[in-house]
Design a protein around this motif. Structure first.
Motif, PDB file in Angstrom:
ATOM      1  N   LYS A 142      57.344  28.610 -20.514  1.00 51.63           N
ATOM      2  CA  LYS A 142      57.152  28.164 -19.139  1.00 51.63           C
ATOM      3  C   LYS A 142      58.299  27.241 -18.759  1.00 51.63           C
ATOM      4  O   LYS A 142      58.536  26.241 -19.428  1.00 51.63           O
ATOM      5  N   GLN A 144      60.134  24.252 -17.476  1.00 45.07           N
ATOM      6  CA  GLN A 144      59.639  22.915 -17.179  1.00 45.07           C
ATOM      7  C   GLN A 144      60.692  21.864 -17.500  1.00 45.07           C
ATOM      8  O   GLN A 144      61.598  22.104 -18.295  1.00 45.07           O
ATOM      9  N   SER A 163      55.917  11.730 -20.058  1.00 45.33           N
ATOM     10  CA  SER A 163      54.996  12.864 -19.978  1.00 45.33           C
ATOM     11  C   SER A 163      53.756  12.696 -20.846  1.00 45.33           C
ATOM     12  O   SER A 163      53.825  12.246 -21.984  1.00 45.33           O
ATOM     13  N   TYR A 165      52.298  15.270 -21.747  1.00 41.85           N
ATOM     14  CA  TYR A 165      52.326  16.528 -22.494  1.00 41.85           C
ATOM     15  C   TYR A 165      53.288  16.503 -23.678  1.00 41.85           C
ATOM     16  O   TYR A 165      53.427  17.500 -24.369  1.00 41.85           O
ATOM     17  N   ARG A 189      65.813  18.832 -19.506  1.00 42.98           N
ATOM     18  CA  ARG A 189      65.159  20.034 -20.026  1.00 42.98           C
ATOM     19  C   ARG A 189      65.424  20.123 -21.520  1.00 42.98           C
ATOM     20  O   ARG A 189      66.464  19.655 -22.008  1.00 42.98           O
ATOM     21  N   GLU A 224      58.086  15.470 -11.664  1.00 39.41           N
ATOM     22  CA  GLU A 224      57.027  15.607 -12.673  1.00 39.41           C
ATOM     23  C   GLU A 224      56.131  16.804 -12.373  1.00 39.41           C
ATOM     24  O   GLU A 224      55.680  17.508 -13.279  1.00 39.41           O
ATOM     25  N   GLY A 226      57.078  19.400 -10.659  1.00 39.97           N
ATOM     26  CA  GLY A 226      57.893  20.585 -10.406  1.00 39.97           C
ATOM     27  C   GLY A 226      58.152  20.843  -8.938  1.00 39.97           C
ATOM     28  O   GLY A 226      58.414  21.979  -8.527  1.00 39.97           O
TER      29      GLY A 226
END
Length: 757
Positions: A142, A144, A163, A165, A189, A224, A226
Motif C-alpha cells: 500500500k 504510504q 505514526s 502504525y 517513504r 498523515e 494521505g
C-alpha cells in the motif's frame, strides 16, 4: 437410539460425532447439542462427547469460539488478508474469508506495513491460546508515507515517527535528506526494510517546516491521512485561463432570474458561496422559491486537468485554521462563487409553494442570477429575530416556510441531532487563544431545509422515472438502518431513566421515539449519556448507486446537489442531471460506483483530518492550562481508561485506568462503564465528573486528565452519611417515581410518567 457405550463403543461414538460435525458447516455447537443429536444422552456418554470435542479443539481440528462452544475451521492453513501494523507490536492480519483478526508476531511479519495485502500461514489453534499467523508473502504494497521529526547527526539521520502504525524510527541516508536538518517536521517513504534489520531505510520527500510551527503541524496532519496539502501549480494555471463567459448567447440558453430578489447566507469567514436563495410572490398568491447552485460543471469539463485533480481530492478539507480546497481558488472563490452584485451561472431547483409550505410544483433548470445581498448567518439571524433589516419580509417568509418543512420532516421520521461544533480563536501564529461553539440557529436551519428539499427533489427526479421506465444510474447519498445491537442497548438503557425508545418497528416509529427521547432529555443529567448513545447507534452516510434511502433524514430518495464547489459527488450529480434531462442514456454503473466509493473514502479521510486538527488545537490550548480544574462528562469508556469532555470548551482527554488507584477496574461493555472489583465504584458514559489537566502531549495529540476527589466525583452521601453509589441513587429515584405514580394514579387516572410524552 444409542443409550450407553462400552469402551468398545468409543470408536463408534467418535465416528458419530465426526459425522455430526461434518454436516454443521459454519454453525456453532456445544457438547450437549452434539450428544442429543447422536442419542448419547447418559451423563457418561455426554462426558465422552465433551472430552472428544476438547481433544479435537486441542489438535486444531475444530475451533473453540467461546468456552465450550465449537465450530469447524472455515479456512485452510494458508489465507490472504490485509495486514494491520501497530506501534505497540500487536500486529494482526484481517483474513479475507471471514474478516477474523489473527495475531502476527513481529518476527513473522516480513516487515509488512499497515494496509499491505499479504499471504499468511495460520498455525493451528491450541486450546487456551489464540491462533497466530505468519506472513509468507507480501502480495501488494500500500503506498504510504510517514510523518515525523528529523534528527541529523554527523554520520547518519533518523526520522522519529509520529505514526501509530510504526514503532521503529526510519533511517535516512544523508544523501536523501532533501535539505532537512534536526528539528524539521518531514514526510518520508520507506525504500528498504530487510529481514535482518530492526529499522527501515527511507528517503525524505518533503520538508514541512519546524516542529511546533502551526503551518508545519497542520500540513503534517494532512500528510498523515494521505491528503494533499498544496495545490498543483499546473492546475492553478489551467484555472486562471477560464473566463466567466456570461455572454448574451449563454444567457439566452438559460432561465433568466437576474431580476428576482436573491441573496446568500453563509458563515462570516466564507469565500466560496455555492448556494443562493431567491423568493418572489406569484400573481396567484403563492410563492416561488429558487435554490440556486453554482454551475461548476459549466466551467470544469470531464477529464481535464482541473477535473482530474478535483476527482482525486473528492472534497474540500475544513481544518481548524484553513480550508484546503477541492477546486482552484480562481474558480471556488472567484468565477463560481455567487458573490453579490455579480452575474453568475447556476443550476437551480425552483419551487412553487403555498402559504402552508406545500410544494405545489417544481422544476430544475440552468439559470443566470444576480445576488442582491450577502448575509452572514449572524446578520440573517438578527433580521429573523428583530424583523428589521434588508429583505426582512423575504427572510421572514423563507424562515416561516422552512419551519413548516422542518416540522413535516420530523413528523415523517427524520432524526433531530443538534450538537454544537467547536471553534477556536487563533492568533497570528496560529496559536489557539480561546474556544467558542458554533450553534445552529434559525438562519442556519433555514438554509439547511431548502438545501435538503433541493437534494431530495433532484434524487426523486432521476430515481422515480416516469411512464414505468427503468431508473438510470445515479449517485445517491444513503444512510443505512442503525446497528440493531446498539439500538437495543439504547432502548434498554433509556428505559432505565424512564424514556421509551423503540428498538423495532418502522424507521418512522423508531426515529420519532428517538426524537421524543432527545427532546425530553434536554437539560437533564442523563442528556450526555443518552444523546451520545443515540448518535453512536447510527450508521455512516455514504455515496452509492444503490439507493436504500436515507434513514436519518427519513427520505426514500436523497442525493448531494447543492455544494459542487466543495464536493465532487455534487459535480457528478450535475453532469448526470444535465445528461438525463436532455434524454441521454444511462452511464456505466460499475464505473460510477467506483467513483462513489472513492468519494466516500475521501470524505472519511477528510473528516478524520478535521478531527485530528481540532484535537491538536485542543491539546495546544489545554497545554496553557496545565493543573487547572474543570467540570466535564465521561464521553467514552474503554478498558484503558475514561475519556472526559470538558463542559466549558469541549476539549476531550483521557483518565488512564492506571491512574484510578483506589481499585482495580473492569470494563462492563454492555452498560458502558468501568466497575471497581472491591468497592463496586462505577464510572459510566455520560456521568458528570471533575478533572484536572495533568499532561498535554502535542506530538501524540494526547490530553491526560486526573480525577479530582474520585470518591466525591462518583458517590453522594445519604442523610446518615453513608456512601450511596450512582446505581443506588438511580434505584431510589426509580422507586420514588413509582411511589409518586401510585399516588397520582388515584388522582389523575394513572398518569405515572408526568412530563414524559
Amino acid at each position: 437410539m444409542v443409550r450407553s457405550y462400552s469402551k468398545k463403543g468409543v470408536d463408534r461414538l467418535r465416528a458419530q460425532v465426526d459425522e455430526y460435525i461434518k454436516n454443521q458447516g459454519n454453525n456453532t455447537y456445544n457438547y450437549k447439542q452434539v450428544a442429543h443429536a447422536i442419542g448419547a444422552e447418559s451423563p457418561i456418554n455426554q462426558r465422552a462427547v465433551a472430552l472428544y470435542l476438547a481433544e479435537l479443539a486441542f489438535d486444531g481440528d475444530i475451533l473453540e469460539t467461546a468456552p465450550g462452544r465449537y465450530k469447524s475451521p472455515s479456512r485452510s492453513s494458508y489465507a490472504t488478508g490485509t495486514f494491520v501494523r501497530r506501534s505497540n507490536g500487536k500486529n494482526s492480519v484481517i483474513i479475507d474469508d471471514d474478516e477474523e483478526a489473527i495475531f502476527v508476531a513481529e518476527r513473522n511479519s516480513m516487515h509488512a506495513l499497515n494496509g499491505d495485502r499479504v499471504s499468511v500461514n495460520i498455525a493451528a489453534r491450541r486450546r487456551g491460546s489464540e491462533p497466530e499467523a505468519e506472513v509468507v508473502e507480501i502480495l501488494e504494497r500500500k503506498p504510504q508515507v510517514f510523518i515525523g521529526t528529523l534528527k541529523v547527526d554527523k554520520h547518519f539521520a533518523y526520522l522519529l515517527t509520529d505514526s501509530k502504525y510504526l514503532a521503529s524510527d526510519i533511517f535516512i541516508p544523508k544523501s536523501k535528506l532533501k535539505g532537512g536538518v534536526t528539528g524539521d517536521k518531514a514526510v518520508a517513504r520507506i525504500t528498504e526494510w530487510t529481514d535482518d534489520t530492526k529499522n527501515p531505510k527511507g528517503e525524505i520527500i518533503d520538508i514541512l517546516g519546524k516542529k511546533g510551527e502551526n503551518n508545519a503541524e497542520i500540513n503534517a496532519i494532512m500528510a498523515e491521512f494521505g491528503l494533499p496539502y498544496v495545490y498543483p501549480e499546473a492546475v492553478d494555471k489551467a484555472a486562471q485561463k477560464i473566463d466567466a463567459g456570461i455572454t448574451p448567447e449563454e444567457v439566452a440558453k438559460r432561465l433568466d432570474m437576474r431580476d428576482v430578489t436573491t441573496f446568500t447566507i453563509d458563515p462570516k469567514d466564507a469565500k466560496d458561496f455555492d448556494d443562493a436563495l431567491s423568493i418572489r410572490r406569484l400573481p396567484d398568491g403563492n410563492w416561488e422559491v429558487g435554490v440556486h447552485i453554482a454551475d461548476v460543471t459549466h466551467y470544469v469539463k470531464p477529464d481535464t486537468i482541473i477535473d482530474k485533480e478535483a476527482q482525486k481530492r473528492a472534497t474540500s478539507v475544513y481544518l481548524v485554521d484553513r480550508v484546503v480546497p477541492m477546486l482552484p481558488e480562481h474558480l471556488s472563490n472567484g468565477i463560481c462563487s455567487l458573490r453579490p452584485d455579480e452575474e453568475k451561472l447556476t443550476f437551480s431547483c425552483i419551487f412553487k409553494m403555498d402559504n402552508n409550505g406545500r410544494v405545489l410544483d417544481s422544476k430544475i433548470a440552468r439559470t443566470v442570477i444576480r445576488s442582491n445581498r450577502r448575509f452572514t448567518y449572524e446578520e440573517a439571524q438578527d433580521v429573523i429575530e428583530t424583523g428589521k433589516g434588508d429583505y426582512a419580509e423575504e427572510i421572514a417568509t423563507l424562515d416561516r416556510l422552512a419551519k413548516i418543512l422542518r416540522k413535516q420532516r420530523y413528523e415523517e421520521g427524520s432524526v433531530e441531532f443538534d450538537r454544537a461544533e467547536v471553534r477556536f480563536d487563533i492568533d497570528e501564529e496560529g496559536h489557539p487563544t480561546g474556544v467558542y461553539f458554533k450553534e445552529s440557529k434559525d438562519a442556519n436551519k433555514l438554509i439547511e431545509e431548502f438545501m435538503l428539499l433541493a437534494n431530495k427533489t433532484v434524487a426523486q427526479t432521476i430515481g422515480i422515472p416516469k411512464a414505468k421506465k427503468k431508473a438510470k444510474a445515479f449517485v445517491y447519498r444513503v444512510h443505512d438502518m442503525p446497528d440493531p445491537g446498539k439500538l437495543a442497548d439504547l432502548s434498554t438503557l433509556s428505559r432505565t431513566f424512564g424514556y421509551k425508545v423503540k428498538a423495532t418497528g418502522t424507521p418512522k416509529e423508531v426515529n420519532k421515539s428517538i426524537n421524543r427521547m432527545l427532546a425530553d432529555v434536554k437539560g437533564k443529567g442523563e442528556e450526555n449519556f443518552l444523546s451520545t448513545l443515540a448518535i453512536r447507534s447510527m450508521a455512516k452516510a455514504v455515496y452509492t448507486t444503490t439507493n436504500i434511502g436515507h434513514y436519518g433524514l427519513g427520505f426514500d430518495y436523497y442525493t448531494h446537489f447543492t455544494s459542487p464547489i466543495r464536493r465532487y459527488p455534487d459535480m457528478m450529480v450535475h453532469r448526470l442531471l444535465e445528461k438525463y434531462l436532455a434524454g441521454g442514456r444511462s452511464v456505466n454503473l460499475e464505473k460510477l460506483e467506483e467513483q462513489c466509493k472513492h468519494s466516500s473514502d475521501m470524505e472519511q479521510l477528510a473528516a478524520n483530518a478535521e478531527r485530528a486538527s481540532i484535537k491538536y488545537k485542543q491539546v495546544e490550548y489545554m497545554n496553557d492550562h496545565l493543573g487547572e480544574e474543570y467540570e466535564g462528562v465521561i464521553s467514552g469508556v474503554t478498558e484503558w481508561g475514561l475519556y472526559v469532555e470538558v463542559n466549558d470548551n469541549k476539549c476531550e482527554g483521557l483518565v488512564p485506568v492506571r491512574d484510578l488507584a483506589d481499585d482495580f477496574y473492569d470494563l462492563d461493555e454492555k452498560n458502558y462503564c468501568l466497575v471497581g472489583r472491591r468497592h463496586n465504584n462505577r464510572y459510566r458514559l455520560g456521568d458528570p465528573i471533575k478533572v484536572r489537566v495533568a499532561r498535554a502531549n502535542l506530538d501524540k495529540k494526547q490530553l491526560d486528565f486526573a480525577i479530582v476527589d474520585e470518591k466525591a466525583a462518583r458517590n453522594g452521601e445519604d442523610a446518615m452519611g453513608k456512601t450511596v453509589t450512582v446505581e443506588q441513587a438511580l434505584a431510589a429515584t426509580s422507586a420514588k417515581k413509582a411511589g409518586e405514580g401510585r399516588k397520582n394514579s388515584g388522582r389523575r387516572g394513572g398518569n405515572r410518567r408526568r412530563g414524559k410524552k
